[in-house]
Design a protein around this motif. Structure first.
Motif, PDB file in Angstrom:
ATOM      1  N   VAL A 282       1.151  -1.007   0.419  1.00 54.53           N
ATOM      2  CA  VAL A 282      -0.139   0.359  -0.007  1.00 54.53           C
ATOM      3  C   VAL A 282       0.782   1.291   0.263  1.00 54.53           C
ATOM      4  CG1 VAL A 282      -1.859   1.799   1.386  1.00 54.53           C
ATOM      5  CG2 VAL A 282      -2.397  -0.564   0.663  1.00 54.53           C
ATOM      6  N   CYS A 283       1.475   1.691   0.815  1.00 54.47           N
ATOM      7  CA  CYS A 283       2.544   2.566   0.633  1.00 54.47           C
ATOM      8  C   CYS A 283       3.510   3.119  -0.499  1.00 54.47           C
ATOM      9  CB  CYS A 283       3.707   2.698   1.722  1.00 54.47           C
ATOM     10  SG  CYS A 283       5.127   3.562   2.184  1.00 54.47           S
ATOM     11  N   VAL A 284       3.907   1.877  -1.279  1.00 52.12           N
ATOM     12  CA  VAL A 284       4.567   1.533  -2.866  1.00 52.12           C
ATOM     13  C   VAL A 284       3.314   1.939  -3.334  1.00 52.12           C
ATOM     14  CG1 VAL A 284       5.583   0.585  -4.518  1.00 52.12           C
ATOM     15  CG2 VAL A 284       6.507  -0.227  -2.047  1.00 52.12           C
ATOM     16  N   SER A 285       2.321   1.942  -3.141  1.00 47.74           N
ATOM     17  CA  SER A 285       1.594   2.212  -3.956  1.00 47.74           C
ATOM     18  C   SER A 285       1.343   3.555  -4.313  1.00 47.74           C
ATOM     19  CB  SER A 285       0.526   1.114  -3.874  1.00 47.74           C
ATOM     20  OG  SER A 285       0.096  -0.516  -4.697  1.00 47.74           O
ATOM     21  N   ILE A 286       1.098   4.216  -3.090  1.00 47.17           N
ATOM     22  CA  ILE A 286       0.528   5.472  -2.600  1.00 47.17           C
ATOM     23  C   ILE A 286       2.567   6.752  -3.024  1.00 47.17           C
ATOM     24  CG2 ILE A 286       0.200   7.310  -0.738  1.00 47.17           C
ATOM     25  CD1 ILE A 286      -1.235   5.184   0.772  1.00 47.17           C
ATOM     26  N   VAL A 287       2.952   6.496  -2.877  1.00 47.39           N
ATOM     27  CA  VAL A 287       4.173   7.156  -3.249  1.00 47.39           C
ATOM     28  C   VAL A 287       4.080   6.504  -5.109  1.00 47.39           C
ATOM     29  CG1 VAL A 287       6.707   7.033  -3.042  1.00 47.39           C
ATOM     30  CG2 VAL A 287       5.316   6.422  -1.708  1.00 47.39           C
ATOM     31  N   CYS A 288       4.384   5.630  -5.098  1.00 48.36           N
ATOM     32  CA  CYS A 288       4.461   5.710  -7.066  1.00 48.36           C
ATOM     33  C   CYS A 288       3.249   6.032  -7.320  1.00 48.36           C
ATOM     34  CB  CYS A 288       4.819   4.320  -7.399  1.00 48.36           C
ATOM     35  SG  CYS A 288       6.311   3.735  -6.244  1.00 48.36           S
ATOM     36  N   VAL A 289       2.442   5.645  -7.245  1.00 52.94           N
ATOM     37  CA  VAL A 289       0.714   6.509  -8.056  1.00 52.94           C
ATOM     38  C   VAL A 289       1.627   8.459  -7.639  1.00 52.94           C
ATOM     39  CG1 VAL A 289      -2.041   6.729  -7.318  1.00 52.94           C
ATOM     40  CG2 VAL A 289      -0.410   4.341  -7.288  1.00 52.94           C
ATOM     41  N   SER A 290       1.561   8.546  -6.426  1.00 51.62           N
ATOM     42  CA  SER A 290       1.298  10.104  -6.569  1.00 51.62           C
ATOM     43  C   SER A 290       2.673  10.713  -7.350  1.00 51.62           C
ATOM     44  CB  SER A 290       1.771  10.344  -5.362  1.00 51.62           C
ATOM     45  OG  SER A 290       0.776   9.993  -4.332  1.00 51.62           O
ATOM     46  N   ILE A 291       3.812   9.938  -6.998  1.00 54.14           N
ATOM     47  CA  ILE A 291       5.286  10.568  -7.855  1.00 54.14           C
ATOM     48  C   ILE A 291       4.965   9.770  -9.265  1.00 54.14           C
ATOM     49  CG2 ILE A 291       7.424  10.094  -7.829  1.00 54.14           C
ATOM     50  CD1 ILE A 291       6.462  12.756  -5.689  1.00 54.14           C
ATOM     51  N   GLY A 292       4.209   9.318 -10.316  1.00 54.98           N
ATOM     52  CA  GLY A 292       4.345   8.606 -10.966  1.00 54.98           C
ATOM     53  C   GLY A 292       3.451   9.886 -11.843  1.00 54.98           C
ATOM     54  N   TYR A 293       2.422  10.160 -11.265  1.00 56.11           N
ATOM     55  CA  TYR A 293       1.531  11.006 -11.730  1.00 56.11           C
ATOM     56  C   TYR A 293       2.030  12.579 -11.994  1.00 56.11           C
ATOM     57  CZ  TYR A 293      -3.048  13.875 -12.947  1.00 56.11           C
ATOM     58  OH  TYR A 293      -3.951  14.655 -13.607  1.00 56.11           O
ATOM     59  N   LEU A 294       2.261  12.631 -11.719  1.00 53.99           N
ATOM     60  CA  LEU A 294       2.745  14.457 -11.059  1.00 53.99           C
ATOM     61  C   LEU A 294       4.640  14.626 -11.978  1.00 53.99           C
ATOM     62  CD1 LEU A 294       3.329  14.434  -7.529  1.00 53.99           C
ATOM     63  CD2 LEU A 294       2.216  15.523  -9.210  1.00 53.99           C
TER      64      LEU A 294
END
Length: 117
Positions: free
Chosen positions: A83-95
């Motif tokens: 969940v932590c990896v998903s939140i970080v990667c989705v946020s940073i990846g989108y930005l």
């Protein structure tokens, strides 16, 4: 102009759909009693996909978040790590892909247009 907007929203939809499908697959596979022995591999695969979708800034962001969590002695295990990896990667990846990269592209095009005039 409309084609670019349609293309952008299509790419955003494809990107989020890939993440959603991967996350659902991980949750189903991880909670399946048949897959109890390969739970670590399931989480590793999920982390790899998330990092692949957010290259290169995802690596940097996860390093910083991991360092911050270890600094505060917070340990995430099992599905909470995913969940932590998903939140970080989705946020940073989108930005990275849908905010920063288009902004840099427009700046570069504007600079190139000024220099060629």
């Amino acid at each position: 102009m409309i084609k670019m907007i349609t293309l952008r929203y299509g790419l955003i939809s494809l990107w989020f759909s890939t993440i959603l499908i991967q996350s659902i697959h991980v949750l189903i596979s991880y909670t399946d009693p048949i897959n109890q022995k390969i739970q670590d591999e399931i989480l590793f695969g999920h982390g790899f996909v998330m990092l692949a979708l957010s290259i290169p800034l995802g690596w940097v962001a996860l390093f910083i978040v991991g360092a911050a969590l270890s600094w505060f002695e917070i340990t995430l295990t099992s599905v909470w790590d995913a969940v932590c990896v998903s939140i970080v990667c989705v946020s940073i990846g989108y930005l990275q892909w849908f905010v920063l990269l288009p902004w840099l592209w427009h700046k570069w095009k504007a600079k190139y247009k000024l220099e060629s005039s």
